[in-house]
Design a protein around this motif. Structure first.
Motif, PDB file in Angstrom:
ATOM      1  N   THR A   1       0.865  -1.154  -0.116  1.00 55.63           N
ATOM      2  CA  THR A   1       0.173   0.213  -0.068  1.00 55.63           C
ATOM      3  C   THR A   1       0.840   1.212   0.015  1.00 55.63           C
ATOM      4  O   THR A   1       1.716   1.391   0.863  1.00 55.63           O
ATOM      5  N   LEU A   2       0.827   1.910  -0.956  1.00 54.93           N
ATOM      6  CA  LEU A   2       1.375   3.170  -1.105  1.00 54.93           C
ATOM      7  C   LEU A   2       0.982   4.414  -0.407  1.00 54.93           C
ATOM      8  O   LEU A   2      -0.265   4.219   0.251  1.00 54.93           O
ATOM      9  N   PRO A   3       1.974   5.488   0.257  1.00 51.18           N
ATOM     10  CA  PRO A   3       1.559   6.593   0.890  1.00 51.18           C
ATOM     11  C   PRO A   3      -0.084   7.166   0.351  1.00 51.18           C
ATOM     12  O   PRO A   3      -0.780   7.612   1.048  1.00 51.18           O
ATOM     13  N   SER A   4      -0.098   7.070  -1.092  1.00 52.35           N
ATOM     14  CA  SER A   4      -1.410   7.654  -1.548  1.00 52.35           C
ATOM     15  C   SER A   4      -2.597   6.680  -1.364  1.00 52.35           C
ATOM     16  O   SER A   4      -3.617   7.076  -1.654  1.00 52.35           O
ATOM     17  N   GLY A   5      -2.501   5.492  -0.681  1.00 48.46           N
ATOM     18  CA  GLY A   5      -3.504   4.759  -0.635  1.00 48.46           C
ATOM     19  C   GLY A   5      -3.669   3.663  -1.579  1.00 48.46           C
ATOM     20  O   GLY A   5      -4.269   2.672  -1.428  1.00 48.46           O
ATOM     21  N   ASP A   6      -2.979   3.875  -2.587  1.00 46.84           N
ATOM     22  CA  ASP A   6      -2.989   2.904  -3.807  1.00 46.84           C
ATOM     23  C   ASP A   6      -2.402   1.669  -3.507  1.00 46.84           C
ATOM     24  O   ASP A   6      -1.313   1.652  -2.814  1.00 46.84           O
ATOM     25  N   THR A   7      -2.821   0.514  -4.079  1.00 46.87           N
ATOM     26  CA  THR A   7      -2.371  -0.886  -3.905  1.00 46.87           C
ATOM     27  C   THR A   7      -1.528  -1.209  -4.908  1.00 46.87           C
ATOM     28  O   THR A   7      -2.043  -1.291  -6.225  1.00 46.87           O
ATOM     29  N   VAL A   8      -0.391  -1.598  -4.818  1.00 38.92           N
ATOM     30  CA  VAL A   8       0.362  -2.294  -6.113  1.00 38.92           C
ATOM     31  C   VAL A   8       1.095  -3.640  -5.680  1.00 38.92           C
ATOM     32  O   VAL A   8       1.484  -3.888  -4.597  1.00 38.92           O
ATOM     33  N   THR A   9       1.319  -4.399  -6.809  1.00 35.10           N
ATOM     34  CA  THR A   9       1.975  -5.646  -6.578  1.00 35.10           C
ATOM     35  C   THR A   9       3.399  -5.727  -7.107  1.00 35.10           C
ATOM     36  O   THR A   9       3.654  -5.160  -8.313  1.00 35.10           O
ATOM     37  N   LEU A  10       4.246  -5.774  -6.052  1.00 35.49           N
ATOM     38  CA  LEU A  10       5.593  -5.903  -6.333  1.00 35.49           C
ATOM     39  C   LEU A  10       6.239  -7.247  -6.104  1.00 35.49           C
ATOM     40  O   LEU A  10       5.454  -8.357  -5.762  1.00 35.49           O
ATOM     41  N   GLN A  11       7.577  -7.345  -6.331  1.00 35.71           N
ATOM     42  CA  GLN A  11       8.181  -8.936  -6.038  1.00 35.71           C
ATOM     43  C   GLN A  11       9.040  -8.780  -5.295  1.00 35.71           C
ATOM     44  O   GLN A  11       9.831  -7.708  -4.792  1.00 35.71           O
ATOM     45  N   LYS A  12       9.246 -10.059  -4.384  1.00 35.52           N
ATOM     46  CA  LYS A  12      10.294 -10.219  -3.578  1.00 35.52           C
ATOM     47  C   LYS A  12      11.503 -10.771  -4.100  1.00 35.52           C
ATOM     48  O   LYS A  12      11.532 -11.860  -4.762  1.00 35.52           O
ATOM     49  N   VAL A  13      12.658 -10.042  -4.052  1.00 39.00           N
ATOM     50  CA  VAL A  13      13.771 -10.478  -4.631  1.00 39.00           C
ATOM     51  C   VAL A  13      15.075 -10.711  -3.652  1.00 39.00           C
ATOM     52  O   VAL A  13      15.193  -9.734  -2.492  1.00 39.00           O
ATOM     53  N   LYS A  14      15.669 -11.899  -3.682  1.00 41.49           N
ATOM     54  CA  LYS A  14      16.598 -12.172  -2.651  1.00 41.49           C
ATOM     55  C   LYS A  14      18.028 -12.265  -3.121  1.00 41.49           C
ATOM     56  O   LYS A  14      18.231 -12.383  -4.214  1.00 41.49           O
ATOM     57  N   VAL A  15      18.948 -11.379  -2.715  1.00 38.83           N
ATOM     58  CA  VAL A  15      20.222 -11.089  -2.992  1.00 38.83           C
ATOM     59  C   VAL A  15      21.302 -11.559  -2.104  1.00 38.83           C
ATOM     60  O   VAL A  15      21.241 -11.602  -0.954  1.00 38.83           O
ATOM     61  N   LEU A  16      22.392 -12.312  -2.793  1.00 33.49           N
ATOM     62  CA  LEU A  16      23.431 -12.876  -2.074  1.00 33.49           C
ATOM     63  C   LEU A  16      24.646 -11.871  -2.311  1.00 33.49           C
ATOM     64  O   LEU A  16      24.900 -11.710  -3.484  1.00 33.49           O
TER      65      LEU A  16
ATOM     66  N   PHE B   1      33.266 -13.623   4.032  1.00 30.61           N
ATOM     67  CA  PHE B   1      31.927 -12.810   4.586  1.00 30.61           C
ATOM     68  C   PHE B   1      30.965 -13.083   3.588  1.00 30.61           C
ATOM     69  O   PHE B   1      31.147 -13.201   2.547  1.00 30.61           O
ATOM     70  N   ALA B   2      29.706 -12.955   3.990  1.00 34.56           N
ATOM     71  CA  ALA B   2      28.471 -13.347   3.043  1.00 34.56           C
ATOM     72  C   ALA B   2      27.420 -12.722   3.918  1.00 34.56           C
ATOM     73  O   ALA B   2      27.332 -12.600   5.276  1.00 34.56           O
ATOM     74  N   THR B   3      26.366 -12.229   3.194  1.00 34.91           N
ATOM     75  CA  THR B   3      24.995 -11.683   3.745  1.00 34.91           C
ATOM     76  C   THR B   3      24.032 -12.022   2.818  1.00 34.91           C
ATOM     77  O   THR B   3      24.407 -11.721   1.232  1.00 34.91           O
ATOM     78  N   ALA B   4      22.928 -12.337   3.208  1.00 35.87           N
ATOM     79  CA  ALA B   4      21.726 -12.462   2.046  1.00 35.87           C
ATOM     80  C   ALA B   4      20.568 -11.153   2.694  1.00 35.87           C
ATOM     81  O   ALA B   4      20.227 -11.159   3.714  1.00 35.87           O
TER      82      ALA B   4
END
Length: 239
Positions: free
Chosen positions: A108-123, A148-151
């Protein structure tokens, strides 16, 4: 310089379109080494301890708390120092592929609109080396490459067909060595700035005109040019 007005026309170009772009500061989980792990990090080949523990080696060489400094820097997997801005390939920054693809997330954006985004995982993965330097600036001890590593998980506009482009825009490594009568430990902390873009190759129709080379700017002549002083036309010759 003479300018020729040219007719604009529609052209088709192929380029990389940026669908989303974010920057995040990432604090990599602290790497700590003590006891046997500490000795393994500083091998005899790079730290001639002659069987002593790391802290005993420092004590026998007169390296008290105020007599040495510790520096930490980015390296490749063989321990060769690298410049992040030149050799970004030494750092791994890639998407972690999910079994069912990128999961949709309703935001939900600050304007009140709802958008569909995607979950992206980065290594993100890389190596650092820690050096112990005496008061004269001489390296008395150097560690093996420390991995070292982080996700990281991002919520982005990343529809099917887009690919991840990421790089490290800032990197900082700090190390602290503690040597007491009953305790010895090396702590390595890493902070980096991760820039993530979702891109896809697209063809765009744009209105444009073809470029022409500009006129060459010639070097100014060295010969002086005589100039008359300015006149006072309001006074002379007025009439």
């Amino acid at each position: 310089m003479t300018h020729h007005k040219e007719r604009k026309e529609k052209v088709c170009i192929k380029t990389r379109k940026v669908y989303d772009w974010v920057t995040r500061q990432v604090d990599v989980p602290l790497r700590s080494f003590s006891n046997g792990d500490l000795e393994a990090i500083f091998p005899e080949s790079k730290c001639p301890r002659q069987g002593q523990t790391v802290c005993d080696f420092f004590a026998s060489n007169g390296l008290s708390a105020g007599d040495f400094s510790i520096r930490c820097f980015l390296t490749d997997d063989e321990g060769n120092r690298i410049d992040r801005t030149v050799d970004n390939n030494a750092l791994i920054c890639q998407e972690i592929l999910q079994p069912n693809g990128r999961q949709p997330v309703h935001v939900t954006l600050p304007s009140g609109d709802t958008v569909t985004l995607q979950k992206v995982k980065v290594l993100v993965k890389g190596h650092v080396v820690v050096q112990v330097v005496n008061a004269n600036g001489h390296v008395v001890c150097e560690s093996s490459p420390i991995p070292f590593a982080t996700a990281q998980t991002f919520i982005l506009c990343a529809p099917e067909g887009t690919t991840l482009d990421c790089h490290i825009s800032f990197f900082e490594c700090d190390a602290s060595l503690i040597c007491t009568d009953n305790f010895s430990q090396l702590d390595v902390s890493i902070t980096l700035c991760l820039e993530v873009q979702m891109e896809a190759e697209v063809k765009l129709e744009v209105e444009a005109r073809y470029c022409q080379p500009r006129e060459e700017i010639l070097e100014a002549t060295l010969c002086p040019t005589d100039k008359f002083p300015p006149q006072c036309p309001e006074v002379f010759p007025a009439h």
